[in-house]
Each structure stands twice: as C-alpha cells, then as structure tokens.
Design a protein around this motif. Structure first.
Motif, PDB file in Angstrom:
ATOM      1  N   ALA A  25       9.391   0.457   2.276  1.00 43.00           N
ATOM      2  CA  ALA A  25      10.850   0.545   2.294  1.00 43.00           C
ATOM      3  C   ALA A  25      11.359   1.815   1.633  1.00 43.00           C
ATOM      4  O   ALA A  25      12.373   2.379   2.059  1.00 43.00           O
ATOM      5  CB  ALA A  25      11.447  -0.682   1.609  1.00 43.00           C
ATOM      6  N   VAL A  26      10.683   2.277   0.578  1.00 38.48           N
ATOM      7  CA  VAL A  26      11.166   3.467  -0.139  1.00 38.48           C
ATOM      8  C   VAL A  26      10.457   4.743   0.300  1.00 38.48           C
ATOM      9  O   VAL A  26      10.806   5.830  -0.170  1.00 38.48           O
ATOM     10  CB  VAL A  26      11.011   3.285  -1.667  1.00 38.48           C
ATOM     11  N   SER A  27       9.472   4.640   1.194  1.00 38.79           N
ATOM     12  CA  SER A  27       8.744   5.816   1.652  1.00 38.79           C
ATOM     13  C   SER A  27       9.577   6.612   2.644  1.00 38.79           C
ATOM     14  O   SER A  27      10.234   6.049   3.521  1.00 38.79           O
ATOM     15  CB  SER A  27       7.424   5.386   2.299  1.00 38.79           C
ATOM     16  N   THR A  28       9.536   7.925   2.491  1.00 38.15           N
ATOM     17  CA  THR A  28      10.274   8.796   3.415  1.00 38.15           C
ATOM     18  C   THR A  28       9.364   9.694   4.239  1.00 38.15           C
ATOM     19  O   THR A  28       9.791  10.241   5.246  1.00 38.15           O
ATOM     20  CB  THR A  28      11.267   9.681   2.634  1.00 38.15           C
ATOM     21  N   GLY A  29       8.104   9.837   3.816  1.00 36.76           N
ATOM     22  CA  GLY A  29       7.196  10.735   4.531  1.00 36.76           C
ATOM     23  C   GLY A  29       5.966  10.042   5.075  1.00 36.76           C
ATOM     24  O   GLY A  29       4.915  10.666   5.219  1.00 36.76           O
ATOM     25  N   GLY A  30       6.077   8.767   5.371  1.00 41.86           N
ATOM     26  CA  GLY A  30       4.910   8.028   5.841  1.00 41.86           C
ATOM     27  C   GLY A  30       4.112   7.491   4.675  1.00 41.86           C
ATOM     28  O   GLY A  30       4.257   7.953   3.529  1.00 41.86           O
ATOM     29  N   PRO A  31       3.241   6.528   4.909  1.00 40.12           N
ATOM     30  CA  PRO A  31       2.480   5.913   3.816  1.00 40.12           C
ATOM     31  C   PRO A  31       1.517   6.891   3.163  1.00 40.12           C
ATOM     32  O   PRO A  31       0.889   7.710   3.831  1.00 40.12           O
ATOM     33  CB  PRO A  31       1.731   4.771   4.503  1.00 40.12           C
ATOM     34  N   GLY A  32       1.395   6.778   1.848  1.00 37.95           N
ATOM     35  CA  GLY A  32       0.460   7.599   1.097  1.00 37.95           C
ATOM     36  C   GLY A  32      -0.907   6.945   1.036  1.00 37.95           C
ATOM     37  O   GLY A  32      -1.116   5.847   1.572  1.00 37.95           O
ATOM     38  N   PRO A  33      -1.872   7.587   0.367  1.00 35.17           N
ATOM     39  CA  PRO A  33      -3.240   7.061   0.318  1.00 35.17           C
ATOM     40  C   PRO A  33      -3.352   5.648  -0.250  1.00 35.17           C
ATOM     41  O   PRO A  33      -4.106   4.827   0.275  1.00 35.17           O
ATOM     42  CB  PRO A  33      -3.973   8.075  -0.574  1.00 35.17           C
ATOM     43  N   TYR A  34      -2.602   5.339  -1.321  1.00 32.86           N
ATOM     44  CA  TYR A  34      -2.715   3.996  -1.892  1.00 32.86           C
ATOM     45  C   TYR A  34      -2.087   2.954  -0.976  1.00 32.86           C
ATOM     46  O   TYR A  34      -2.612   1.849  -0.813  1.00 32.86           O
ATOM     47  CB  TYR A  34      -2.065   3.951  -3.273  1.00 32.86           C
ATOM     48  N   ALA A  35      -0.961   3.300  -0.361  1.00 25.25           N
ATOM     49  CA  ALA A  35      -0.326   2.370   0.572  1.00 25.25           C
ATOM     50  C   ALA A  35      -1.217   2.131   1.793  1.00 25.25           C
ATOM     51  O   ALA A  35      -1.290   1.005   2.315  1.00 25.25           O
ATOM     52  CB  ALA A  35       1.034   2.902   1.005  1.00 25.25           C
ATOM     53  N   LEU A  36      -1.929   3.164   2.250  1.00 26.29           N
ATOM     54  CA  LEU A  36      -2.830   2.989   3.391  1.00 26.29           C
ATOM     55  C   LEU A  36      -4.015   2.098   3.020  1.00 26.29           C
ATOM     56  O   LEU A  36      -4.425   1.229   3.802  1.00 26.29           O
ATOM     57  CB  LEU A  36      -3.326   4.354   3.871  1.00 26.29           C
ATOM     58  N   GLN A  37      -4.553   2.284   1.823  1.00 27.54           N
ATOM     59  CA  GLN A  37      -5.638   1.403   1.390  1.00 27.54           C
ATOM     60  C   GLN A  37      -5.147  -0.036   1.240  1.00 27.54           C
ATOM     61  O   GLN A  37      -5.873  -0.988   1.544  1.00 27.54           O
ATOM     62  CB  GLN A  37      -6.215   1.897   0.063  1.00 27.54           C
ATOM     63  N   ALA A  38      -3.902  -0.180   0.771  1.00 26.84           N
ATOM     64  CA  ALA A  38      -3.325  -1.523   0.672  1.00 26.84           C
ATOM     65  C   ALA A  38      -3.152  -2.148   2.052  1.00 26.84           C
ATOM     66  O   ALA A  38      -3.374  -3.352   2.237  1.00 26.84           O
ATOM     67  CB  ALA A  38      -1.982  -1.461  -0.055  1.00 26.84           C
ATOM     68  N   ALA A  39      -2.773  -1.333   3.033  1.00 31.45           N
ATOM     69  CA  ALA A  39      -2.620  -1.852   4.400  1.00 31.45           C
ATOM     70  C   ALA A  39      -3.966  -2.311   4.955  1.00 31.45           C
ATOM     71  O   ALA A  39      -4.035  -3.315   5.698  1.00 31.45           O
ATOM     72  CB  ALA A  39      -2.009  -0.769   5.292  1.00 31.45           C
ATOM     73  N   ILE A  40      -5.038  -1.600   4.613  1.00 28.57           N
ATOM     74  CA  ILE A  40      -6.379  -2.013   5.032  1.00 28.57           C
ATOM     75  C   ILE A  40      -6.734  -3.350   4.384  1.00 28.57           C
ATOM     76  O   ILE A  40      -7.240  -4.270   5.032  1.00 28.57           O
ATOM     77  CB  ILE A  40      -7.410  -0.928   4.678  1.00 28.57           C
ATOM     78  N   ALA A  41      -6.461  -3.463   3.067  1.00 29.61           N
ATOM     79  CA  ALA A  41      -6.729  -4.725   2.374  1.00 29.61           C
ATOM     80  C   ALA A  41      -5.898  -5.851   2.963  1.00 29.61           C
ATOM     81  O   ALA A  41      -6.351  -7.005   3.024  1.00 29.61           O
ATOM     82  CB  ALA A  41      -6.435  -4.565   0.878  1.00 29.61           C
ATOM     83  N   ALA A  42      -4.676  -5.527   3.408  1.00 34.05           N
ATOM     84  CA  ALA A  42      -3.810  -6.550   4.012  1.00 34.05           C
ATOM     85  C   ALA A  42      -4.401  -7.077   5.315  1.00 34.05           C
ATOM     86  O   ALA A  42      -4.251  -8.259   5.645  1.00 34.05           O
ATOM     87  CB  ALA A  42      -2.417  -5.975   4.251  1.00 34.05           C
ATOM     88  N   CYS A  43      -5.081  -6.205   6.074  1.00 35.12           N
ATOM     89  CA  CYS A  43      -5.737  -6.663   7.313  1.00 35.12           C
ATOM     90  C   CYS A  43      -6.775  -7.738   7.002  1.00 35.12           C
ATOM     91  O   CYS A  43      -6.899  -8.727   7.731  1.00 35.12           O
ATOM     92  CB  CYS A  43      -6.384  -5.483   8.031  1.00 35.12           C
ATOM     93  N   HIS A  44      -7.533  -7.551   5.942  1.00 32.63           N
ATOM     94  CA  HIS A  44      -8.522  -8.559   5.559  1.00 32.63           C
ATOM     95  C   HIS A  44      -7.826  -9.839   5.085  1.00 32.63           C
ATOM     96  O   HIS A  44      -8.256 -10.948   5.411  1.00 32.63           O
ATOM     97  CB  HIS A  44      -9.424  -8.017   4.448  1.00 32.63           C
ATOM     98  N   ALA A  45      -6.736  -9.671   4.324  1.00 33.33           N
ATOM     99  CA  ALA A  45      -6.036 -10.838   3.788  1.00 33.33           C
ATOM    100  C   ALA A  45      -5.393 -11.675   4.887  1.00 33.33           C
ATOM    101  O   ALA A  45      -5.257 -12.894   4.751  1.00 33.33           O
ATOM    102  CB  ALA A  45      -4.974 -10.385   2.785  1.00 33.33           C
ATOM    103  N   GLN A  46      -5.006 -11.034   5.989  1.00 34.68           N
ATOM    104  CA  GLN A  46      -4.368 -11.750   7.087  1.00 34.68           C
ATOM    105  C   GLN A  46      -5.358 -12.539   7.933  1.00 34.68           C
ATOM    106  O   GLN A  46      -4.964 -13.453   8.652  1.00 34.68           O
ATOM    107  CB  GLN A  46      -3.626 -10.756   7.988  1.00 34.68           C
ATOM    108  N   ALA A  47      -6.634 -12.191   7.854  1.00 36.26           N
ATOM    109  CA  ALA A  47      -7.657 -12.844   8.684  1.00 36.26           C
ATOM    110  C   ALA A  47      -8.163 -14.098   7.973  1.00 36.26           C
ATOM    111  O   ALA A  47      -8.737 -14.010   6.890  1.00 36.26           O
ATOM    112  CB  ALA A  47      -8.810 -11.882   8.958  1.00 36.26           C
ATOM    113  N   TYR A  48      -7.960 -15.256   8.597  1.00 34.98           N
ATOM    114  CA  TYR A  48      -8.412 -16.509   7.974  1.00 34.98           C
ATOM    115  C   TYR A  48      -9.919 -16.687   8.104  1.00 34.98           C
ATOM    116  O   TYR A  48     -10.509 -17.507   7.427  1.00 34.98           O
ATOM    117  CB  TYR A  48      -7.671 -17.693   8.595  1.00 34.98           C
ATOM    118  N   ALA A  49     -10.555 -15.903   8.995  1.00 30.86           N
ATOM    119  CA  ALA A  49     -12.006 -15.906   9.126  1.00 30.86           C
ATOM    120  C   ALA A  49     -12.456 -14.467   9.347  1.00 30.86           C
ATOM    121  O   ALA A  49     -11.696 -13.630   9.852  1.00 30.86           O
ATOM    122  CB  ALA A  49     -12.446 -16.784  10.301  1.00 30.86           C
TER     123      ALA A  49
END
Length: 439
Positions: free
Chosen positions: A309-333
């Motif tokens: 929400a507060v990013s203006t130049g696209g996701p940074g390295p930590y946000a991208l790593q968090a997005a990767i972790a979110a993919c795992h968290a969303q998968a129930y298997a």
C-alpha cells in the motif's frame, strides 16, 4: 529440499538481591527483571538523548536497575514501575551532566525540561513522528561505521535486552569476543561523534538498509543456525521479529520495513513444524501444515498488504521474499504450491537484488515448476561462483536434483560433500541420511 532462508535473561544484579525467602521480595525481584527487559530499550534511548553516549546511557539504565533491586523488595513495586525506572535513570543522567562543566549551558535547558515534565514511561511514538528516541537508538546501534558483527551484538544488547553471555551462546562465540565487540562498538560511536538522530533523505535510506540487514541476519541465525547442535534458536527469531514490529510502528511509511516484518511473520509461522520430536529437521514437503501458526500467517499477510500500500516503486527485496513466503503459506498442501508464481517472484528478486543465493533458490523453484533437468543446468552454472564455494546448500540442491533424475551415485557424492561443508550438526545428520538413501 531444505528450507533456505524469549526468555527473559537473568541479570547479574539479581544474584545480589537478598530476599531471605520472602515471597513478596521474590515477586519484586522478578518484577524488576521482567519490566527492565521490556523497558530497557526506551530507557536507554531516553537517557542517550541526554548524555549523547550509548555506553554511558546503558550504564545509567543498569544503575536504575540496581536501585530497583535494592528498593522494590523493601518498599514494594511502584504503581508505574516503568516510569520509576525511566525517571531514576534520567535523574542520574541529569546529575551526570551537571558534573560536566562543558555541558553547563545545555544542562540549564535539558534539566529544566526534564524536571518540570511529568515522569512517565515514554508513550509509543506518533506514527508521523520520525524523531522518536527509540528509533534514534535503532539507527545509532546499526550505524555503518560499525562492522556487521558489532551492529548485531550491540543491537541485541541495547534493543533485544540480551546479556553478553546470551549473545555469545547464540552465535557460538567466546564471551570475551562478544564483550569486546560491544565495548569497541560503543567506543567507535563515541570516537566518530555519531549523532543520536534519525538521518533524513538519501542518508536515511542508506542507513535504513543497514538496520533492516541487522534484523534480517539476527532472524536468519535463529531460523537456521549456522553451527552447533540445534537447527533452530527460537529466541533469536523472536527478538528479530519484535525489533521488526517496533520498527514498523515507528516507520509506517517505509515499505521495506513492512516487507521485512511480513517476511519474518510468515517464516516464523512454520517454526513448530520445522523440527521433529528429537529436534531433527523436517523438510518443507514433509511438514505438517496444520502446525503452522495461522495467527502469524494472518499478521504476515497484513504486513505485506501495508508494504504494497505504501510502495511507490514496486516491491523491494524484503517484500518480494515475503511474497514468496506467502505463496507457501497459502498452499494447504505441498502439492498445491504455486511454483510458477514463485519462479516469477524470484525473477523479480534477482533483478532487484541479484545474488548467487537468490539464483540457487530460483533454481529450486524452477525444478518444481518445470522439472529437475532445467534446474540442474541452472545449478551447474553456479558451480564457479566464489561466494558459493563453501556453501553446503549448493551440493545439497544439486544432490536432490540428481536423485530425482535417477543419478543416485552422483547424488550420493553431492550429499556427502554437502555434509562435509555443513557446520550445523542437525543438517549434517540429514545430509548423511540422504546420502545413505542413495546407496
């Protein structure tokens, strides 16, 4: 494949507080230690603003702790114990400043302000107030004039509330070495005249990277210990996560602060499932996802949302790593994991923050999305990277890919090499077991 990336300390002063078996006195001593652990970062930050020296501020905070250990068991715990500690430390700071003639002019202003103001625990900073004392302390402890090791030790000491022996145990370093790092760090800050302030503009952006890196390194050491007998050091993870949360409250408009917080929340959610009953590592594909902490996952998603929400130049390295972790968290298997999206996120991460480790992790994702053969070509291309020469996860990943291709003899050799490079005993045991499976 392997995943790639607190208990309150007993104070030395508490041993000197004689309670004589009085349960009320025992409770008072316990209250001192607990409250000091919580309040010490803010006490040190407030005192540093007065004396302008982190080392002296810590000593004055410890003096307040000793005073509490002497008085509270006798007089009882005050109604607002945090305010008592803060006021005691600040009054001692004022006395110290008064004894320094060269600070006479400044004393008149600082002393009047502090003595006339109501004594209370500093409230959390206004979200728009970038001049919070605690934030100043974070930037001071993580100043680039210090080495990475010194920044970590000083941050854990001042902001994590860890004792020198605890930091030494966490990083498997001699206590004397850690003590020297902390002392030298304080001396360096004083000798260099490092201002107790939050920098602005380009300097703040550069310094913020150092702050985030320190918190990230502390968490990683807890999440996958470099050496020793235990895979995890949960106390370090908890300290890093707490620091990230504090920073997110103090700097709500910085997307990468929220990105790092999201990453740590999501990674922490897996902790209970990452080891078995005997402390042995459990691979991501074998983890019982019902043991993942759903509350931490929700917090991670919320922090990632704030980063976006507060990013203006696209996701940074930590946000991208968090997005990767979110993919795992969303998968129930494990089979439900969206590996193609993870590959795409690693592509973005490699563009924003290129490194051989990122490329190795990307190869793992490619192996799951497209198969082991194209991934093996990517891993082989990394073999000449100097940064990965002693990195045990390179032959570990290569061994896994070779095993999936049926090349078990080569896979066994890779797992054995990985085991020889690993410094953590739990990881060595896992890699040796995988080598045996390839016989």
């Amino acid at each position: 494949m392997t995943e790639q990336p607190t208990a309150a300390p007993a104070t030395s002063a508490s041993a000197d507080a004689g309670t004589g078996g009085d349960s009320t006195a025992d409770e008072a001593v316990a209250a001192v230690e607990t409250i000091f652990r919580i309040e010490s970062p803010r006490i040190i930050a407030g005192v540093t603003r007065i004396v302008r020296d982190v080392g002296i501020a810590e000593e004055l905070a410890q003096d307040a702790l000793v005073a509490a250990l002497e008085q509270w068991p006798r007089d009882g715990v005050p109604d607002n114990p945090g305010a008592w500690l803060t006021a005691t430390a600040k009054h001692r700071a004022i006395d110290l400043v008064r004894r320094r003639e060269r600070y006479a002019r400044k004393l008149a202003e600082v002393g009047r302000d502090l003595e006339s103001a109501p004594q209370h625990v500093d409230a959390p900073a206004d979200p728009d107030d970038i001049d919070d004392d605690l934030l100043r302390l974070v930037f001071t402890a993580c100043h680039p004039v210090l080495s990475a090791e010194a920044r970590i030790a000083l941050t854990l000491r001042l902001l994590g509330g860890l004792t020198t022996p605890e930091i030494a145990r966490a990083y498997l370093a001699p206590e004397a070495t850690v003590a020297q790092r902390i002392v030298r760090a304080k001396r360096t800050l004083a000798a260099k005249g490092v201002a107790f302030e939050v920098p602005y503009g380009p300097e703040r952006e550069a310094r913020l990277g150092s702050v985030l890196e320190v918190i990230y390194l502390i968490f990683n050491e807890g999440y996958a210990a470099t050496a020793g007998d235990d895979l995890l050091r949960p106390a370090l993870c908890e300290d890093a996560l707490r620091l990230a949360r504090v920073l997110a409250e103090l700097m709500p408009k910085e997307p990468e602060v929220h990105g790092l917080t999201a990453l740590l929340e999501l990674q922490s959610s897996r902790t209970a499932a990452r080891t078995g009953p005997a402390g042995e590592p459990v691979l991501l594909r074998d983890q019982n996802r019902r043991r993942w902490n759903r509350m931490l996952i929700r917090r991670g998603f919320a922090a990632l949302g704030r980063a976006n929400a507060v990013s203006t130049g696209g996701p940074g390295p930590y946000a991208l790593q968090a997005a990767i972790a979110a993919c795992h968290a969303q998968a129930y298997a494990y089979e439900d994991t969206d590996w193609r999206r993870i590959v795409a996120l690693y592509d973005l991460l490699a563009a924003r923050s290129p490194s051989p480790v990122v490329e190795l992790n990307r190869a793992v994702a490619v192996s799951m999305a497209e198969g082991p053969e194209p991934a093996l070509a990517l891993v082989d291309a990394l073999a000449a990277e100097p940064a990965l020469g002693d990195y045990h996860l390179l032959p570990s990943v290569r061994g896994d890919l070779l095993a999936r291709l049926g090349r078990t003899r080569e896979a066994r050799a890779e797992f054995e090499r990985a085991a020889s490079l690993a410094r953590n005993e739990r990881e060595r045991e896992l890699l040796r077991a995988r080598a045996e499976e390839c016989r």
